[in-house]
Write a protein that holds these residues in place. Structure first.
Motif, PDB file in Angstrom:
ATOM      1  N   ILE A 225       0.812  -1.225   0.000  1.00 21.57           N
ATOM      2  CA  ILE A 225       0.000   0.000   0.000  1.00 21.57           C
ATOM      3  C   ILE A 225       0.846   1.277   0.000  1.00 21.57           C
ATOM      4  CG2 ILE A 225      -1.852  -1.222   1.191  1.00 21.57           C
ATOM      5  CD1 ILE A 225      -1.147   0.331   3.729  1.00 21.57           C
TER       6      ILE A 225
ATOM      7  N   ASP B 146      -0.025   3.918  -2.696  1.00 22.01           N
ATOM      8  CA  ASP B 146      -1.298   4.586  -2.419  1.00 22.01           C
ATOM      9  C   ASP B 146      -1.129   5.635  -1.325  1.00 22.01           C
ATOM     10  OD1 ASP B 146      -2.700   3.143  -4.295  1.00 22.01           O
ATOM     11  OD2 ASP B 146      -3.556   1.725  -2.849  1.00 22.01           O
TER      12      ASP B 146
ATOM     13  N   TRP C  13      -9.845   4.740  -5.371  1.00 25.22           N
ATOM     14  CA  TRP C  13      -9.495   3.423  -4.832  1.00 25.22           C
ATOM     15  C   TRP C  13     -10.702   2.517  -4.703  1.00 25.22           C
ATOM     16  CZ3 TRP C  13      -6.108   5.266  -0.071  1.00 25.22           C
ATOM     17  CH2 TRP C  13      -4.966   5.937  -0.552  1.00 25.22           C
TER      18      TRP C  13
ATOM     19  N   SER D 121      -6.940   1.336   1.323  1.00 27.19           N
ATOM     20  CA  SER D 121      -5.926   0.797   0.429  1.00 27.19           C
ATOM     21  C   SER D 121      -5.718  -0.695   0.662  1.00 27.19           C
ATOM     22  CB  SER D 121      -4.602   1.549   0.613  1.00 27.19           C
ATOM     23  OG  SER D 121      -3.614   1.041  -0.263  1.00 27.19           O
TER      24      SER D 121
ATOM     25  N   LYS E 157      -8.572  -2.542  -0.915  1.00 29.93           N
ATOM     26  CA  LYS E 157      -8.385  -2.474  -2.370  1.00 29.93           C
ATOM     27  C   LYS E 157      -7.440  -3.581  -2.850  1.00 29.93           C
ATOM     28  CE  LYS E 157      -5.749   0.389  -5.608  1.00 29.93           C
ATOM     29  NZ  LYS E 157      -4.929   1.625  -5.729  1.00 29.93           N
TER      30      LYS E 157
END
Length: 281
Positions: A161, A164, A194, A210, A213
């Motif tokens: 992550i 992000d 996202w 995140s 996701k």
């Protein structure tokens, strides 16, 4: 993770000392944020002295400026995962008092993380059980984790992550973290990219969204091995604290139940987290 609340930090460190007597740990470091105003300086200095009194060999990372929660976490995560190269690390904020069995519970969650790499974060304070009005104290299973106050995290998920979160942190180039309401539209636009329509703005939420996701989950125990004391803070007031029911947290247990989960439960928790964080179908 601490700033200008020595009265909370001392309570946490008292509990951490007891927990490490039961379950020894490795390096202990404190990441102290810098002052926003002159009145913060003696409070930050007091936090440093308190930490030294408990852990004289611990490492102190004291910022000369106010970074805000997101950037203070950022430097802590970079230190443990990128500089030290640790596969897992424990993160604690200064307003969570943990029971003597808390770290042992995190170690049990660590073993589950090795079996189920989808588990990115794990905590043991049972927040979701009382916030949802369900007190399944004897349940060994895991539930979803909301606030990330005292948790174990994996390097694998940190690496996943990182890009992000760099986008999220870039939004604060001209606005401090405490002023994030000013850039609400920009943050929510990023979250929508996202896949989430969640309307909160915090770094906790950015990480959660995140992670989801990328197919990761955050887990918490269904019994209380810690309790939140931060009635006054960045995102909390006494009224919110009382409304959330934090004063009614169950008495801490000395030792954790055996924490268990399986692949089916992991998938169910991922779907539940998608619902909580309002992911688009």
């Amino acid at each position: 993770m601490a700033f200008n609340r020595p009265h909370y930090l001392k309570q946490f460190l008292d509990s951490l000392v007891e927990a490490t007597k039961v379950t020894p740990v490795g390096e202990i470091s404190i990441f102290l944020d810098g002052q926003r105003k002159d009145a913060d300086i003696p409070l930050v200095d007091e936090c440093e002295l308190i930490f030294k009194s408990y852990f004289p060999n611990g490492k102190i990372f004291k910022s000369e400026t106010n970074l805000g929660i997101a950037m203070n976490y950022d430097r802590a995560e970079k230190y443990v995962f990128e500089e030290l190269g640790a596969d897992y690390a424990y993160f604690f904020e200064d307003d969570l008092v943990i029971g003597p069995g808390y770290i042992e519970a995190l170690n049990q969650i660590l073993e589950l993380m090795k079996l189920h790499p989808q588990i990115a974060y794990g905590a043991a304070y049972g927040e979701s059980s009382y916030m949802n009005g369900v007190r399944s104290k004897n349940s060994h299973s895991l539930d979803t984790l909301g606030h990330q106050w005292g948790y174990i995290a994996s390097k694998v998920s940190h690496d996943e992550i990182k890009a992000d979160l760099a986008e999220y942190k870039k939004l604060f180039s001209e606005v401090s973290y405490s002023e994030k309401e000013i850039i609400r539209d920009e943050i929510q636009s990023l979250f929508r990219e996202w896949g989430s329509d969640f309307d909160e703005l915090s770094q906790d939420c950015a990480k959660a969204i995140s992670l989801i996701k990328h197919g990761y989950i955050k887990v918490n125990t269904n019994f209380n091995l810690g309790y939140y004391i931060g009635a006054i803070g960045e995102h909390m007031t006494q009224d919110k604290f009382d409304l959330a029911g934090f004063e009614s947290t169950d008495e801490l247990k000395f030792a954790p139940c055996q924490v268990t989960t399986d692949g089916n439960a992991v998938n169910r928790l991922l779907e539940h987290l998608k619902h909580i964080y309002r992911f688009n179908k």
